[in-house]
Design a protein around this motif. Structure first.
Motif, PDB file in Angstrom:
ATOM      1  N   GLN A  65       0.736  -1.116  -0.027  1.00 14.32           N
ATOM      2  CA  GLN A  65       0.138  -0.038   0.006  1.00 14.32           C
ATOM      3  C   GLN A  65       0.934   1.377  -0.085  1.00 14.32           C
ATOM      4  O   GLN A  65       0.432   2.409  -0.761  1.00 14.32           O
ATOM      5  CB  GLN A  65      -0.889   0.018   1.276  1.00 14.32           C
ATOM      6  CG  GLN A  65      -1.918   1.179   1.359  1.00 14.32           C
ATOM      7  CD  GLN A  65      -2.877   1.209   0.239  1.00 14.32           C
ATOM      8  OE1 GLN A  65      -3.348   0.291  -0.372  1.00 14.32           O
ATOM      9  NE2 GLN A  65      -3.109   2.361  -0.266  1.00 14.32           N
ATOM     10  N   GLN A  66       1.937   1.379   0.881  1.00 11.03           N
ATOM     11  CA  GLN A  66       2.719   2.509   0.749  1.00 11.03           C
ATOM     12  C   GLN A  66       3.434   2.885  -0.447  1.00 11.03           C
ATOM     13  O   GLN A  66       3.923   3.987  -0.435  1.00 11.03           O
ATOM     14  CB  GLN A  66       3.886   2.527   2.161  1.00 11.03           C
ATOM     15  CG  GLN A  66       4.882   1.713   1.892  1.00 11.03           C
ATOM     16  CD  GLN A  66       4.516  -0.077   2.315  1.00 11.03           C
ATOM     17  OE1 GLN A  66       3.190  -0.272   2.436  1.00 11.03           O
ATOM     18  NE2 GLN A  66       5.560  -0.791   2.653  1.00 11.03           N
ATOM     19  N   TYR A 109      10.629   4.072  -0.354  1.00 11.53           N
ATOM     20  CA  TYR A 109      10.105   2.738   0.292  1.00 11.53           C
ATOM     21  C   TYR A 109      10.801   1.643  -0.268  1.00 11.53           C
ATOM     22  O   TYR A 109      10.002   0.746  -1.141  1.00 11.53           O
ATOM     23  CB  TYR A 109       8.705   2.644  -0.171  1.00 11.53           C
ATOM     24  CG  TYR A 109       7.518   3.872   0.614  1.00 11.53           C
ATOM     25  CD1 TYR A 109       7.467   3.942   1.816  1.00 11.53           C
ATOM     26  CD2 TYR A 109       7.300   4.978  -0.404  1.00 11.53           C
ATOM     27  CE1 TYR A 109       6.545   4.933   2.381  1.00 11.53           C
ATOM     28  CE2 TYR A 109       6.574   5.966   0.242  1.00 11.53           C
ATOM     29  CZ  TYR A 109       6.206   5.980   1.351  1.00 11.53           C
ATOM     30  OH  TYR A 109       5.607   7.082   1.875  1.00 11.53           O
ATOM     31  N   PRO A 122      10.815   7.684   3.321  1.00 14.38           N
ATOM     32  CA  PRO A 122       9.900   8.570   2.720  1.00 14.38           C
ATOM     33  C   PRO A 122      10.089  10.059   2.699  1.00 14.38           C
ATOM     34  O   PRO A 122       9.234  10.621   2.033  1.00 14.38           O
ATOM     35  CB  PRO A 122       8.890   7.858   3.609  1.00 14.38           C
ATOM     36  CG  PRO A 122       9.384   7.448   4.651  1.00 14.38           C
ATOM     37  CD  PRO A 122      10.742   7.052   4.705  1.00 14.38           C
TER      38      PRO A 122
END
Length: 932
Positions: free
Chosen positions: A609-610, A657, A673
């Motif tokens: 997701q990130q 990431y 990030p």
């Protein structure tokens, strides 16, 4: 004592008498108007009709010819296009200066003119060389002929210069020979007897058709025109050799041509680390006359490991029109190449690592076997009607297969030599890929209809790669048992990549916007750049559980990732040119300013997701350049350029990431990030200098290139050293980083009749300040690198060639943080070469290299020797090679960077002896059975 003195006096007087020469000066004018005739050819012949000397008259019709032999009957011939030639006989009995004033009359169709072989003449703006005027051996090739022409220098690296200026294009009958851009394929294969004339002229760079051009964009071109009965022929080489330690080599090249088409095949196989990477390299290394054939095209001792290389390929070139004009082309080129390597490499690397505490020392040993096989097919189509249009299409298709295995062991110790940790890693990998690419250049320039003038480029590439890798790693800590780590991991990765880039430069933008308004001579050009990139990765990782004897899916590393980038950059360019032309010189000053707007969209889709990001950026930036060129006729020319550019870059998803893989405990990478964008300011310069004096015995040229880069908010490493030896790297931003680089060279050549002395100098300077963090300490690593390389070569009429070289390189790194160590490495290499081409058909040569390094206890010496004999009418060759005669060579390399110094020792070639037989098939034109 008196007898010795008298002997010295007698030898001195004899030498002075032997060195006495005469001189001839004079002028060439039109007989009717008494107007000076510039670039008339004045040739001096001996009684055997051989050319003794020649010169071209200057702008005032004046000439001077020195070093003429005395007490010999000579014939002086003066010729000029459109005029009847003038002939007279002279004889100088003492060292003196004679004067000759030649008055030429316009030629008449009814006049019978007796002419001798004129070696060099001007035909309009083209310099023409007549091979028939030079008497040479029957098997002499073009390169040997060019060595006899005043003002032309063939340097030891293969570069050809005319009055100091580099020849950038070499054509045969207006076309690239065998589709090759390397001049040696033509100059070292084509015989002098097949050449009608050699032309030298300037022409514009075709890649810039449709763009704003200046005289700096013109290229010095050499065109070799074949005789009508020699426009068809073939040549090549076939050789095989075997030696001690089961060393072997075999190579093949065969090329044939006619007026419209040419074709060639080549191949090779060896286990002496001899490079045969592609078809063009095989053509270059297997010419009929290589300048120093036994010094370079041999097994390479500096290559790591023992490599078995093989290669095979072919090329076909067809011209759809029968034209010898380089402006008109309609040509198709097809080529295929298959290469392969089987490498066995063992190595040891000793590294000194700087840390905030005690220094660490690493010893890394490895053994690896790698096999690679590649297939490449290429197609090129070129269509031009004049200098005002250009269509160039290039396409390639290729496949690549790789597989290998390796074993590595690492030990890390502290400054007291206490073992901190050790690891063992075994890797097995297989990879296969295929790729395609297409490049299309199309440009059109129309001065009468400027609205239709433009230049464009389209690039498209696609690749598909599938790889599998098994890695077993075992890390053991001697300081903390909880840090021990064992992995048995399998990786399967599928990668697909597509990239399409297009660029259009519209030079008719000024006329479109302003009509016929001149805007004070300022040119306007509109550029449009578009890029689309799509890359998809699907990685599946499994770990083997030794307890349950089963592979488990690794949810941390297994991932799907798709990245799409769309970029669009419109640009507006303004340029202005100021120039002045007079009879004896010209100078040009030009400036350009470009405004650009970078629009970028980067969308990343991932199973994590990130890593799902959709980012857009807009960077407005600018560039500027200044150029200056000065040319003084028959003196010198120089050119300078200064350029500034500003660019922006944003951090990639893999730095923001990062997927952390601990398979290598000594390099564990972590993302950040919060990384910021980086701004780069770059200033670059370029300068060229060369002489342009046809009368000078010296040829001089030099070049300098420099670049300074300032990076604001650069991405750097923050490194943590674990007491057990583990190393963790985190991406972070620093304040700024600077780098400065300079490359410069200077070459000078001195001709002594048919002898030549060359001095070549090459230098490199690098310095920079690279910020980083080591164990939370803020540090700036100041790096300096300096290289000085000198090469001196003396050629005695191609019978004796002596070469001496010296290379000195220094690398130094100095950290600013307290407690960190500085590192310095100095290497010194001396090279000596000898070639003796005597008696006829025999060649003896030798090379000796001495390499010393500050990290080595004693220097390394490599001594090679060769003996070659040509027979079978110079078409057969037998060569004996003795490599590493002293048996003292070792493959050792040293390096230094901001993290420390390292010394690497690898396996490689050892002493061997090789006997090779080669045959050179050659035929040009029809076979001549009778001679009048």
């Amino acid at each position: 004592m008196k007898q010795t003195l008298l002997t010295c006096v007698f030898i001195t007087l004899s030498a002075l008498a032997f060195c006495q020469t005469g001189k001839l000066t004079g002028s060439v004018m039109d007989a009717a108007t008494k107007t000076p005739l510039e670039l008339a050819t004045i040739t001096v012949f001996g009684q055997d009709s051989a050319v003794v000397s020649y010169k071209l008259s200057d702008k005032n019709g004046l000439f001077t010819i020195d070093k003429l032999p005395i007490k010999r009957k000579l014939l002086v011939s003066v010729s000029y296009t459109g005029y009847s030639s003038f002939h007279t006989a002279i004889q100088q009995d003492t060292a003196k200066t004679d004067t000759l004033n030649a008055l030429l009359e316009l030629s008449s169709k009814d006049t019978v003119v007796v002419t001798a072989g004129i070696p060099v003449k001007m035909n309009g703006d083209t310099l023409e060389i007549n091979p028939a005027a030079f008497k040479m051996k029957s098997d002499a090739v073009v390169e040997e002929l060019l060595n006899q022409v005043a003002g032309i220098t063939i340097w030891s690296d293969g570069t050809i210069t005319v009055n100091g200026k580099k020849v950038q294009n070499l054509l045969v009958d207006g076309k690239p020979f065998m589709g090759s851009s390397d001049p040696r394929v033509a100059t070292q294969n084509l015989p002098k007897s097949a050449i009608d004339k050699i032309q030298l002229y300037q022409e514009y760079d075709r890649s810039k058709v449709g763009q704003q051009t200046t005289p700096q964009d013109s290229l010095l071109t050499m065109n070799v025109k074949l005789k009508e009965d020699s426009k068809k022929g073939y040549f090549g080489k076939a050789g095989a050799g075997y030696g001690t330690r089961d060393r072997y080599e075999a190579d093949l090249s065969f090329q044939l041509y006619n007026k419209r088409s040419s074709a060639g095949i080549g191949g090779g196989i060896n286990n002496i680390n001899k490079s045969i990477g592609n078809l063009q390299e095989m053509f270059q290394n297997n010419t009929y006359r290589n300048y120093n054939p036994n010094l370079y095209n041999v097994g390479r001792f500096g290559t790591n490991g023992i490599n078995k290389n093989h290669s095979f390929g072919g090329v076909v070139v067809h011209n759809f029109i029968n034209s010898e004009n380089s402006r008109q082309n309609d040509r198709l080129t097809l080529n295929y190449n298959k290469t392969g390597t089987d490498a066995y490499i063992t190595d040891k690397t000793y590294q000194s690592i700087t840390t905030s505490g005690q220094s660490q020392f690493s010893q890394d040993e490895g053994v690896q076997n790698n096999q690679q096989n590649k297939h490449d097919i290429g197609i090129n189509y070129l269509k031009t009607n004049s200098y005002n249009d250009n269509l160039d299409v290039n396409g390639t298709v290729g496949t690549n297969r790789e597989n290998g295995n390796s074993y590595r062991s690492v030990e890390v110790r502290d400054s007291a030599s206490q073992l901190l940790s050790k690891s063992q890693t075994t890797t097995i990998n297989n990879q296969q890929s295929d790729n395609e690419s297409l490049r299309v250049n199309f440009g059109k320039m129309n001065e009468e209809r400027p609205l239709t003038s433009f230049g464009s480029t389209l690039n498209a590439t696609r690749s598909n790669t599938v790889s599998e890798k098994d890695v077993i790693s075992d890390f053991e800590s001697l300081t903390d048992i909880s840090k021990n780590l064992y992995n048995n991991r399998h990786y399967t990765t599928k990668n697909e990549r597509l990239n399409v880039t297009g660029y259009v430069d519209y030079s008719g933008f000024k006329r479109l916007v302003l009509g016929r308004y001149n805007l004070f001579g300022v040119n306007l050009s509109l550029g449009q750049w578009v890029n689309y990139t799509r890359e998809t990765n699907n990685t599946v990782v499994t770990d083997y559980d030794t307890v349950i004897k089963k592979r488990n899916f690794n949810t941390i590393l297994s991932n799907y990732n798709k990245r799409e980038v769309i970029e669009y950059t419109p640009s507006l360019s303004l340029s202005k040119e100021i120039f002045k032309w007079v009879d004896t010189y010209y100078h040009i000053f030009s400036m350009q300013f470009k405004l650009l707007d970078d629009l970028k969209n980067d969308r990343n889709t991932s199973s994590f997701q990130q890593r799902n990001l959709d980012r857009s950026f807009q960077f407005i930036r600018y560039e500027g350049s200044f150029r200056y060129q000065y040319f003084k006729r028959e003196k010198y020319r120089y050119y300078g350029m200064l350029n500034y550019s500003k660019t922006m870059e944003y951090p990639s998803i893999d730095k923001l990431y990062t997927l952390v893989d601990n398979i290598n405990a000594y390099e564990i990478r972590n993302g950040n990030p919060n990384l910021r964008n980086t701004i780069n300011h770059a200033i670059s310069l370029n300068g060229d200098y060369s002489t342009d004096n046809k009368k000078s015995l010296y040829a001089v040229n030099g070049n300098i290139n420099g670049r300074y880069n300032l990076a604001i908010d650069p991405v750097t490493d923050s490194t943590f050293y674990d007491p057990s030896g583990k190393r963790y790297y985190y991406y972070t931003n620093a304040d700024k980083a600077t780098t400065l680089s300079l490359n410069y060279n200077f070459n000078i050549s001195r001709r002594f009749n048919k002898n030549n002395l060359q001095l070549m100098y090459k230098g490199e300077f690098r310095t920079g300040k690279q910020p980083n963090y080591i164990d939370t300490l803020s540090n700036i690593s100041k790096t300096n690198s300096l290289l000085n390389q000198f090469t001196l070569q003396f050629s005695l009429n191609s019978i004796l060639i002596l070469t001496a070289g010296q290379t000195i390189q220094t690398n130094k790194t100095t950290p600013t943080a307290a407690g960190l160590s500085s590192f310095q490495n100095i290497s010194n290499t001396s090279k000596f070469g000898l070639v003796v081409n005597y008696p006829a058909g025999f060649t003896l040569s030798s090379t000796a290299d001495r390499i010393s390094n500050s990290n080595l206890d004693k220097p390394i010496v490599l001594w090679n020797a060769f003996a070659t004999y040509r027979f079978m009418k110079q078409q057969g060759e037998l060569k004996f090679s003795a490599m590493d005669i002293l048996k003292k060579y070792q493959n050792i390399s040293n390096s230094a960077n901001q993290y420390g110094t390292s010394t690497r020792i690898t396996n490689g070639l050892q002493q061997y002896f090789l006997l090779t037989f080669s045959y050179y098939p050659r035929k040009f034109g029809k076979m001549e059975f009778k001679k009048k």
